[in-house]
Scaffold this motif. Structure first.
Motif, PDB file in Angstrom:
ATOM      1  N   ILE A 206       0.842  -1.198   0.000  1.00  0.00           N
ATOM      2  CA  ILE A 206       0.000   0.000   0.000  1.00  0.00           C
ATOM      3  C   ILE A 206       0.877   1.247   0.000  1.00  0.00           C
ATOM      4  O   ILE A 206       0.618   2.206  -0.739  1.00  0.00           O
ATOM      5  CB  ILE A 206      -0.959  -0.004   1.202  1.00  0.00           C
ATOM      6  CG1 ILE A 206      -2.113  -0.983   0.964  1.00  0.00           C
ATOM      7  CG2 ILE A 206      -1.508   1.400   1.463  1.00  0.00           C
ATOM      8  CD1 ILE A 206      -3.061  -1.116   2.135  1.00  0.00           C
ATOM      9  N   ALA A 207       1.919   1.254   0.823  1.00  0.00           N
ATOM     10  CA  ALA A 207       2.832   2.400   0.845  1.00  0.00           C
ATOM     11  C   ALA A 207       3.481   2.609  -0.520  1.00  0.00           C
ATOM     12  O   ALA A 207       3.644   3.755  -0.980  1.00  0.00           O
ATOM     13  CB  ALA A 207       3.902   2.194   1.916  1.00  0.00           C
ATOM     14  N   GLU A 208       3.818   1.521  -1.206  1.00  0.00           N
ATOM     15  CA  GLU A 208       4.394   1.636  -2.539  1.00  0.00           C
ATOM     16  C   GLU A 208       3.390   2.244  -3.519  1.00  0.00           C
ATOM     17  O   GLU A 208       3.744   3.106  -4.339  1.00  0.00           O
ATOM     18  CB  GLU A 208       4.838   0.259  -3.044  1.00  0.00           C
ATOM     19  CG  GLU A 208       6.000  -0.345  -2.270  1.00  0.00           C
ATOM     20  CD  GLU A 208       6.283  -1.780  -2.679  1.00  0.00           C
ATOM     21  OE1 GLU A 208       5.559  -2.306  -3.569  1.00  0.00           O
ATOM     22  OE2 GLU A 208       7.199  -2.395  -2.107  1.00  0.00           O
ATOM     23  N   CYS A 209       2.156   1.792  -3.438  1.00  0.00           N
ATOM     24  CA  CYS A 209       1.129   2.316  -4.344  1.00  0.00           C
ATOM     25  C   CYS A 209       0.872   3.802  -4.092  1.00  0.00           C
ATOM     26  O   CYS A 209       0.752   4.594  -5.043  1.00  0.00           O
ATOM     27  CB  CYS A 209      -0.168   1.527  -4.172  1.00  0.00           C
ATOM     28  SG  CYS A 209      -0.110  -0.164  -4.823  1.00  0.00           S
ATOM     29  N   LEU A 210       0.778   4.209  -2.833  1.00  0.00           N
ATOM     30  CA  LEU A 210       0.566   5.615  -2.510  1.00  0.00           C
ATOM     31  C   LEU A 210       1.709   6.470  -3.043  1.00  0.00           C
ATOM     32  O   LEU A 210       1.489   7.564  -3.576  1.00  0.00           O
ATOM     33  CB  LEU A 210       0.449   5.793  -1.001  1.00  0.00           C
ATOM     34  CG  LEU A 210      -0.802   5.213  -0.328  1.00  0.00           C
ATOM     35  CD1 LEU A 210      -0.650   5.256   1.186  1.00  0.00           C
ATOM     36  CD2 LEU A 210      -2.058   5.963  -0.765  1.00  0.00           C
ATOM     37  N   ALA A 211       2.927   5.988  -2.917  1.00  0.00           N
ATOM     38  CA  ALA A 211       4.088   6.748  -3.384  1.00  0.00           C
ATOM     39  C   ALA A 211       4.097   6.903  -4.896  1.00  0.00           C
ATOM     40  O   ALA A 211       4.719   7.835  -5.425  1.00  0.00           O
ATOM     41  CB  ALA A 211       5.373   6.065  -2.918  1.00  0.00           C
ATOM     42  N   LYS A 212       3.387   6.025  -5.605  1.00  0.00           N
ATOM     43  CA  LYS A 212       3.310   6.108  -7.063  1.00  0.00           C
ATOM     44  C   LYS A 212       2.118   6.923  -7.548  1.00  0.00           C
ATOM     45  O   LYS A 212       1.976   7.148  -8.750  1.00  0.00           O
ATOM     46  CB  LYS A 212       3.250   4.693  -7.651  1.00  0.00           C
ATOM     47  CG  LYS A 212       4.549   3.925  -7.466  1.00  0.00           C
ATOM     48  CD  LYS A 212       4.448   2.487  -7.970  1.00  0.00           C
ATOM     49  CE  LYS A 212       5.791   1.780  -7.806  1.00  0.00           C
ATOM     50  NZ  LYS A 212       5.763   0.369  -8.267  1.00  0.00           N
ATOM     51  N   GLY A 213       1.258   7.350  -6.627  1.00  0.00           N
ATOM     52  CA  GLY A 213       0.127   8.191  -6.999  1.00  0.00           C
ATOM     53  C   GLY A 213      -1.213   7.503  -6.992  1.00  0.00           C
ATOM     54  O   GLY A 213      -2.223   8.111  -7.344  1.00  0.00           O
ATOM     55  N   LEU A 214      -1.263   6.251  -6.588  1.00  0.00           N
ATOM     56  CA  LEU A 214      -2.531   5.541  -6.479  1.00  0.00           C
ATOM     57  C   LEU A 214      -3.137   5.787  -5.106  1.00  0.00           C
ATOM     58  O   LEU A 214      -2.449   5.691  -4.085  1.00  0.00           O
ATOM     59  CB  LEU A 214      -2.347   4.037  -6.664  1.00  0.00           C
ATOM     60  CG  LEU A 214      -2.007   3.530  -8.067  1.00  0.00           C
ATOM     61  CD1 LEU A 214      -1.740   2.027  -8.034  1.00  0.00           C
ATOM     62  CD2 LEU A 214      -3.112   3.852  -9.059  1.00  0.00           C
ATOM     63  N   THR A 215      -4.413   6.084  -5.083  1.00  0.00           N
ATOM     64  CA  THR A 215      -5.133   6.173  -3.816  1.00  0.00           C
ATOM     65  C   THR A 215      -6.117   5.021  -3.658  1.00  0.00           C
ATOM     66  O   THR A 215      -6.788   4.918  -2.628  1.00  0.00           O
ATOM     67  CB  THR A 215      -5.893   7.509  -3.701  1.00  0.00           C
ATOM     68  OG1 THR A 215      -6.788   7.641  -4.810  1.00  0.00           O
ATOM     69  CG2 THR A 215      -4.923   8.676  -3.680  1.00  0.00           C
ATOM     70  N   GLY A 216      -6.221   4.162  -4.654  1.00  0.00           N
ATOM     71  CA  GLY A 216      -7.127   3.034  -4.554  1.00  0.00           C
ATOM     72  C   GLY A 216      -6.983   2.103  -5.732  1.00  0.00           C
ATOM     73  O   GLY A 216      -6.241   2.368  -6.687  1.00  0.00           O
ATOM     74  N   ALA A 217      -7.703   0.986  -5.638  1.00  0.00           N
ATOM     75  CA  ALA A 217      -7.689  -0.006  -6.710  1.00  0.00           C
ATOM     76  C   ALA A 217      -9.014  -0.749  -6.716  1.00  0.00           C
ATOM     77  O   ALA A 217      -9.663  -0.911  -5.674  1.00  0.00           O
ATOM     78  CB  ALA A 217      -6.536  -0.995  -6.526  1.00  0.00           C
ATOM     79  N   HIS A 218      -9.419  -1.190  -7.901  1.00  0.00           N
ATOM     80  CA  HIS A 218     -10.491  -2.163  -8.037  1.00  0.00           C
ATOM     81  C   HIS A 218      -9.797  -3.516  -8.109  1.00  0.00           C
ATOM     82  O   HIS A 218      -9.007  -3.756  -9.032  1.00  0.00           O
ATOM     83  CB  HIS A 218     -11.296  -1.926  -9.311  1.00  0.00           C
ATOM     84  CG  HIS A 218     -11.919  -0.568  -9.378  1.00  0.00           C
ATOM     85  ND1 HIS A 218     -12.521  -0.093 -10.523  1.00  0.00           N
ATOM     86  CD2 HIS A 218     -12.030   0.427  -8.458  1.00  0.00           C
ATOM     87  CE1 HIS A 218     -12.978   1.127 -10.294  1.00  0.00           C
ATOM     88  NE2 HIS A 218     -12.681   1.465  -9.049  1.00  0.00           N
TER      89      HIS A 218
END
Length: 527
Positions: A206-218
């Motif tokens: 989750i921390a990796e995704c946030l750092a890339k600009g994602l705030t969520g996923a389906h």
């Protein structure tokens, strides 16, 4: 909080760009000009320094569960040969107790010299006696050792299961590959990680995704163990992310379906509101179901994993309970079959939740306008195009390529696209997807841009990762744009995706990520 001095792309219907936002609790209360705001003297203010801002980007098809599991297994993605992977397996075996399982994910024979599929012989030599299960990058094939096959009782006498294939050598012995549903012969035997290890891996990714600009996923295909993990982490305040989950139709749905129609946990952090079904395999392992044989494998038209009548039964069952239905379909035959199923279901009236086709990679020309006509959403992953362009022509031939990764054709026919990456098959970085959508060019190497007539505009690409994703799950009144009343999920960027040179899009990074008005990655503190 007041956010000001920015170039804020609200992604509303008019494409409004403003310089300031006012956030109350977790919602946008105002989007407009700084001069129109009478801020309270004690109100926290964050100066954006002229940066571009977007709504938080959402991956319309991302496997958080699989990304977390991959952090606990051998990472085979960077490898360039069967021998290199065998060496990794041998090193892992030296650290394991005799007979202990070795698992990994990410191999891709299309990147190896000769592009041949691997066999069990190489990993048998590297880890004799160890059961080894290595999943292909797309998740549609497993490379197994002899010890793993023995534990699963897979022999020369084992028949191909429905929707699966066990390739065999000249003597009739299994080569070690298990394609699509044949993987289920081994998958249940691989020990899962402990709850503690998995929970920590989820926090890391989750921390990796946030750092890339994602705030969520389906997230398609979620199992109940991952659902329990997310719920635990939300309860501990360790889940700064939004997941809209589609339960796996293979097992999880059967155990879950008698619960309430739709479940939301943690004020919108987790919503269980769909089921995921698989109709065919993948193009890379020649399991995608095609109307005509593969050009590089005559006689093979791919695999249908679940009979269409079963897809129809489960679609009716899920929609009657208020759940959306997402069906994996890559090949042109699979897409025809799922559109036929959806057309029959929709003709019967009743509930009309959002129906999606996941991937929709290869389409017959006559099927492209059916998406808009039926109101079916194509959930497509732009980086699949730039990854597959090296070899897709060999599989399909020039005629079928006209309907391959056909974003422009789909949009021109009146559909809208839910954009994603399919991580961990591809990198979770959404700016890689935006770059692929806008350019149809690989990020590295000398390959030319592919079928440029199918490009999206920048506005379409960003909408596919924001408001169109929200629309595809019926959440467009709450998410997907920075309009008053909506969740304050946003990212401030190192560069403006609408104004920078196209070649710089893939390198954009967020300098600030907010979820529900709280800074969850990067950025200076408000003052």
């Amino acid at each position: 909080m007041l956010l000001t001095n920015g170039r804020i792309h609200t992604m509303d219907a008019a494409g409004s760009v403003v310089d300031s936002l006012v956030i109350r609790e977790d919602r946008v209360m105002f989007a407009g000009r700084r001069g129109d705001i009478n801020a309270d003297p004690g109100e926290a203010m964050l100066d954006l320094g002229g940066r571009a801002v977007l709504p938080g980007l959402v991956d319309g098809h991302g496997h958080l569960m699989l990304l977390a599991k991959a952090r606990l297994e051998l990472n085979l993605s960077p490898t360039n040969s069967e021998e290199e992977i065998a060496a990794m397996v041998g090193a892992a075996a030296a650290r394991r107790r005799p007979g202990e399982w070795i698992a990994g994910r990410g191999w891709d024979q299309t990147r190896w010299p000769g592009q041949r599929f691997p066999t069990r012989a190489s990993i048998d030599r590297a880890a004799p006696g160890h059961p080894v299960a290595l999943v292909r990058v797309d998740g549609h094939a497993t490379w197994a050792s002899s010890a793993a096959l023995a534990r699963a009782d897979v022999t020369r006498h084992t028949s191909d299961p429905p929707g699966g294939r066990i390739p065999r050598d000249d003597r009739g012995e299994p080569t070690g590959l298990l394609i699509d549903m044949a993987q289920e012969l081994i998958r249940p035997l691989v020990p899962p990680p402990s709850e503690e290890r998995f929970d920590e891996a989820v926090r890391v990714v989750i921390a990796e995704c946030l750092a890339k600009g994602l705030t969520g996923a389906h997230e398609p295909g979620l199992d109940l163990a991952a659902l329990a993990s997310y719920t635990r982490l939300i309860g501990r305040g360790h889940f700064p992310f939004r997941v809209f989950a589609a339960l796996s139709g293979k097992k999880a749905w059967g155990e879950y379906r008698e619960r309430a129609a739709v479940e939301t946990v943690g004020d919108g952090r987790l919503t269980v509101g769909a089921i995921k079904l698989w109709l065919d395999g993948a193009l890379g392992s020649r399991g995608a179901a095609l109307h005509a044989p593969y050009c590089d494998d005559p006689g093979n038209t791919g695999l249908v994993l679940v009979p269409p009548e079963e897809v129809e039964r489960l679609t009716r069952e899920a929609t009657s309970r208020g759940f959306h239905v997402w069906v994996h379909a890559i090949g042109d035959r699979a897409n025809t079959l799922v559109l036929d199923v959806f057309e029959r279901v929709l003709a019967g009236g009743g509930p009309r939740p959002r129906l999606r086709v996941e991937h929709a990679q290869i389409l017959a020309p006559a099927d492209i306008p059916r998406f808009a006509r039926l109101g079916v959403v194509p959930s497509m992953q732009p980086t699949h195009c730039t990854s597959d362009m090296r070899w897709a022509g060999e599989r399909l031939g020039p005629e079928r390529l006209q309907g391959a990764y056909a974003w422009r054709s789909m949009l021109d026919a009146g559909a809208y696209i839910a954009g994603g990456s399919d991580f961990p098959v591809e990198d979770a970085n959404p700016f890689h997807g935006l770059y692929a959508a806008v350019t149809r060019c690989p990020r590295d190497g000398d390959d030319p841009c592919w079928q440029p007539a199918q490009r999206m505009t920048r506005d379409e690409a960003v909408r596919s990762f924001t408001i169109w994703n929200a629309r595809s799950i019926g959440r467009e009144s709450e998410l997907g744009s920075l309009e008053p009343g909506k969740r304050a999920d946003l990212i401030a960027l190192s560069d403006d995706v609408f104004a920078c040179a196209a070649e710089r899009i893939a390198g954009i990074t967020p300098i600030l990520t907010m979820l529900g008005g709280e800074v969850v990655a990067g950025g200076p503190p408000a003052r």
